[in-house]
Design an enzyme around this catalytic site. Structure first.
Site, mmCIF file in Angstrom:
data_model
loop_
_atom_site.group_PDB
_atom_site.id
_atom_site.type_symbol
_atom_site.label_atom_id
_atom_site.label_comp_id
_atom_site.label_asym_id
_atom_site.label_seq_id
_atom_site.Cartn_x
_atom_site.Cartn_y
_atom_site.Cartn_z
ATOM 1 N N TYR A 156 6.885 9.579 -1.864
ATOM 2 C CA TYR A 156 6.221 8.730 -0.861
ATOM 3 C C TYR A 156 5.875 9.563 0.382
ATOM 4 O O TYR A 156 4.931 9.279 1.102
ATOM 5 C CB TYR A 156 7.093 7.522 -0.518
ATOM 6 C CG TYR A 156 6.329 6.358 0.080
ATOM 7 C CD1 TYR A 156 5.475 5.588 -0.705
ATOM 8 C CD2 TYR A 156 6.468 6.022 1.423
ATOM 9 C CE1 TYR A 156 4.780 4.515 -0.171
ATOM 10 C CE2 TYR A 156 5.786 4.948 1.972
ATOM 11 C CZ TYR A 156 4.940 4.195 1.171
ATOM 12 O OH TYR A 156 4.259 3.131 1.712
ATOM 13 N N LYS A 163 5.277 4.343 7.631
ATOM 14 C CA LYS A 163 5.880 3.001 7.570
ATOM 15 C C LYS A 163 6.980 2.843 8.630
ATOM 16 O O LYS A 163 7.155 1.742 9.177
ATOM 17 C CB LYS A 163 6.443 2.718 6.171
ATOM 18 C CG LYS A 163 5.381 2.547 5.079
ATOM 19 C CD LYS A 163 4.401 1.431 5.367
ATOM 20 C CE LYS A 163 3.533 1.103 4.158
ATOM 21 N NZ LYS A 163 2.421 0.167 4.504
HETATM 22 P P1 NAD Z 1 -4.308 -2.307 -2.357
HETATM 23 O O1 NAD Z 1 -4.927 -1.016 -2.758
HETATM 24 O O2 NAD Z 1 -4.701 -3.506 -3.096
HETATM 25 O O3 NAD Z 1 -4.520 -2.553 -0.795
HETATM 26 C C1 NAD Z 1 -4.611 -1.510 0.138
HETATM 27 C C2 NAD Z 1 -5.750 -1.876 1.050
HETATM 28 O O4 NAD Z 1 -5.886 -0.939 2.108
HETATM 29 C C3 NAD Z 1 -7.100 -1.909 0.306
HETATM 30 O O5 NAD Z 1 -7.671 -3.176 0.451
HETATM 31 C C4 NAD Z 1 -7.918 -0.872 1.034
HETATM 32 O O6 NAD Z 1 -9.283 -1.204 1.097
HETATM 33 C C5 NAD Z 1 -7.259 -0.904 2.401
HETATM 34 N N1 NAD Z 1 -7.597 0.240 3.236
HETATM 35 C C6 NAD Z 1 -7.240 1.551 3.102
HETATM 36 N N2 NAD Z 1 -7.830 2.287 4.061
HETATM 37 C C7 NAD Z 1 -8.550 1.427 4.831
HETATM 38 C C8 NAD Z 1 -9.393 1.573 5.960
HETATM 39 N N3 NAD Z 1 -9.627 2.772 6.519
HETATM 40 N N4 NAD Z 1 -9.963 0.471 6.491
HETATM 41 C C9 NAD Z 1 -9.770 -0.754 5.939
HETATM 42 N N5 NAD Z 1 -8.982 -0.955 4.857
HETATM 43 C C10 NAD Z 1 -8.398 0.124 4.312
HETATM 44 O O7 NAD Z 1 -2.726 -2.072 -2.448
HETATM 45 P P2 NAD Z 1 -1.503 -2.962 -1.932
HETATM 46 O O8 NAD Z 1 -0.339 -2.469 -2.713
HETATM 47 O O9 NAD Z 1 -1.869 -4.383 -1.940
HETATM 48 O O10 NAD Z 1 -1.304 -2.454 -0.432
HETATM 49 C C11 NAD Z 1 -1.271 -3.320 0.683
HETATM 50 C C12 NAD Z 1 -0.152 -2.954 1.632
HETATM 51 O O11 NAD Z 1 1.090 -3.182 0.981
HETATM 52 C C13 NAD Z 1 -0.131 -1.496 2.093
HETATM 53 O O12 NAD Z 1 0.237 -1.448 3.458
HETATM 54 C C14 NAD Z 1 0.968 -0.900 1.248
HETATM 55 O O13 NAD Z 1 1.548 0.218 1.885
HETATM 56 C C15 NAD Z 1 1.917 -2.065 1.215
HETATM 57 N N6 NAD Z 1 2.957 -2.017 0.178
HETATM 58 C C16 NAD Z 1 2.613 -1.885 -1.140
HETATM 59 C C17 NAD Z 1 3.614 -1.867 -2.112
HETATM 60 C C18 NAD Z 1 3.290 -1.678 -3.563
HETATM 61 O O14 NAD Z 1 4.165 -1.266 -4.328
HETATM 62 N N7 NAD Z 1 2.086 -1.985 -4.023
HETATM 63 C C19 NAD Z 1 4.958 -2.005 -1.733
HETATM 64 C C20 NAD Z 1 5.271 -2.147 -0.362
HETATM 65 C C21 NAD Z 1 4.251 -2.150 0.575
HETATM 66 O O1 0WE Z 2 2.459 1.884 0.203
HETATM 67 C C1 0WE Z 2 2.245 2.139 -0.956
HETATM 68 C C2 0WE Z 2 1.006 2.902 -1.352
HETATM 69 C C3 0WE Z 2 0.237 3.414 -0.175
HETATM 70 C C4 0WE Z 2 -0.855 4.383 -0.499
HETATM 71 C C5 0WE Z 2 -1.408 4.545 -1.764
HETATM 72 C C6 0WE Z 2 -2.426 5.485 -1.961
HETATM 73 C C7 0WE Z 2 -3.013 5.751 -3.323
HETATM 74 C C8 0WE Z 2 -4.448 6.242 -3.197
HETATM 75 C C9 0WE Z 2 -1.321 5.165 0.529
HETATM 76 N N1 0WE Z 2 -2.306 6.071 0.357
HETATM 77 C C10 0WE Z 2 -2.866 6.218 -0.864
HETATM 78 N N2 0WE Z 2 -3.863 7.160 -0.998
HETATM 79 C C11 0WE Z 2 -4.616 7.252 -2.116
HETATM 80 O O2 0WE Z 2 -5.484 8.147 -2.215
HETATM 81 N N3 0WE Z 2 3.183 1.758 -1.895
HETATM 82 C C12 0WE Z 2 4.433 1.222 -1.435
HETATM 83 C C13 0WE Z 2 3.021 1.955 -3.347
HETATM 84 C C14 0WE Z 2 3.647 3.267 -3.694
HETATM 85 O O3 0WE Z 2 3.018 4.421 -3.412
HETATM 86 C C15 0WE Z 2 3.881 5.449 -3.771
HETATM 87 C C16 0WE Z 2 5.055 4.908 -4.289
HETATM 88 C C17 0WE Z 2 4.926 3.505 -4.224
HETATM 89 C C18 0WE Z 2 5.942 2.498 -4.620
HETATM 90 C C19 0WE Z 2 3.686 6.815 -3.684
HETATM 91 C C20 0WE Z 2 4.704 7.668 -4.127
HETATM 92 C C21 0WE Z 2 5.878 7.143 -4.628
HETATM 93 C C22 0WE Z 2 6.078 5.747 -4.734
#
Ligand code: NAD
Ligand code: 0WE
Length: 259
Positions: A156, A163
């Site tokens: 990560y 975060k």
């Molecule tokens: P997702 O890819 O569906 O959503 C990420 C969003 O970020 C997308 O809609 C993308 O368009 C937007 N984004 C990125 N750069 C941007 C920019 N410059 N301007 C506007 N929008 C932008 O994935 P998700 O998992 O739904 O992620 C949403 C949030 O949840 C993030 O903050 C992520 O860190 C957090 N999160 C995800 C997980 C997981 O496991 N999926 C767990 C904990 C937290």
């Molecule tokens: O917050 C996240 C993902 C955030 C994220 C994901 C991407 C993929 C595409 C931020 N930046 C990017 N850039 C890209 O180009 N999560 C909590 C999901 C996630 O991401 C990981 C995880 C988990 C869980 C990355 C490494 C290890 C575990």
């Protein structure tokens, strides 16, 4: 009557029907909220339109949170339709992909660090700053964090400090906006297979680990995050601000699992 009846919510971060923001939009719409959705770029526009149709969202606008001018334009456009904003959901994160695997110290760069802080943390307070004239007593802001804000996890990397900064942002914003009756909270979600998690090395291991060791012995869903989000942004949570609520099947409380 839904517990968000009469609330107007701006939801930033829908990219697909698997996005956490989509789970949040669905739950808020179900509870009676009126929604405005944004899409990051033209590539995502049609998919966001679909979620808008499904949630009865009349307002769909482009927004790249890296651009102050676009943030201002969104608030202007919403201001011409709504007299106030009751809820803002920030569900956005970004770090350069090549920095999300391998050694943290070896892969991190000044540019990657800056960019991930800008998109994943600063943008939350930037939205609040631009929306402030439209926020009212009773308004609520919400963002989405991950356990890596407070613990280390493999790969990560630079997103961990992003975060951590986001959660500190929540506390400072809560303290600053609280006297105006505006609440600011955070959900720390467990790992979910969304676009942002696609192609992330170790995601499968991560989910397997959740299933074996989390108190609930399973991963969580965007519906579960959506329901918690709707609660936190509703008047049911009127006494809660500055909080990070874990929606992770209890994973964060475990030191060692009995199994
Ligand atoms: P997702 O890819 O569906 O959503 C990420 C969003 O970020 C997308 O809609 C993308 O368009 C937007 N984004 C990125 N750069 C941007 C920019 N410059 N301007 C506007 N929008 C932008 O994935 P998700 O998992 O739904 O992620 C949403 C949030 O949840 C993030 O903050 C992520 O860190 C957090 N999160 C995800 C997980 C997981 O496991 N999926 C767990 C904990 C937290
Ligand atoms: O917050 C996240 C993902 C955030 C994220 C994901 C991407 C993929 C595409 C931020 N930046 C990017 N850039 C890209 O180009 N999560 C909590 C999901 C996630 O991401 C990981 C995880 C988990 C869980 C990355 C490494 C290890 C575990």
């Amino acid at each position: 009557m839904g517990f968000m009846q009469g609330k107007r919510a701006l939801v930033v971060g829908v990219a697909s029907d698997r996005s956490i923001a989509s789970g949040i939009a669905e739950a808020m719409a179900r509870e009676g909220a009126e929604l405005a959705l944004t899409y990051q770029n033209d590539k995502l526009r049609d998919r966001v339109q679909e979620i808008a149709a499904r949630t009865g969202s009349q307002i769909v606008l482009p927004l790249d949170v890296a651009e102050d001018a676009q943030i201002d334009a969104v608030m202007q456009a919403i201001g011409s339709r709504w007299s106030s904003i009751d809820v803002i959901v920030h569900s956005v994160a970004f770090a350069p992909r090549e920095q999300l695997s391998g050694s943290y110290v070896d892969t991190v760069t000044r540019e990657g660090f800056k960019l991930s802080q800008d998109i994943s943390s600063y943008s939350f307070v930037a939205l609040a700053k631009a929306a402030r004239p439209m926020l009212r007593p009773g308004s609520a802001l919400l963002t989405i964090s991950y356990l890596a804000a407070v613990r280390t996890l493999p790969n990560y990397n630079v997103m961990g400090p992003a975060k951590a900064s986001l959660e500190a942002n929540v506390r400072f914003m809560a303290s600053d906006l609280g006297p105006d009756g505006i609440r600011v909270n955070c959900i720390s979600a467990g790992p979910i297979k969304t676009l942002a998690a696609a192609g992330i090395g170790g995601m499968r291991t991560m989910l397997h680990y959740m299933e074996k060791t989390a108190p609930l012995r399973r991963g969580v869903t965007i519906e579960e995050v959506g329901n918690a989000a709707a609660f936190l942004c509703s008047d049911l949570a009127a006494g809660i601000t500055g909080e990070t609520l874990y929606v992770d099947g209890g994973y964060h409380v475990i030191g060692m699992s009995p199994d």
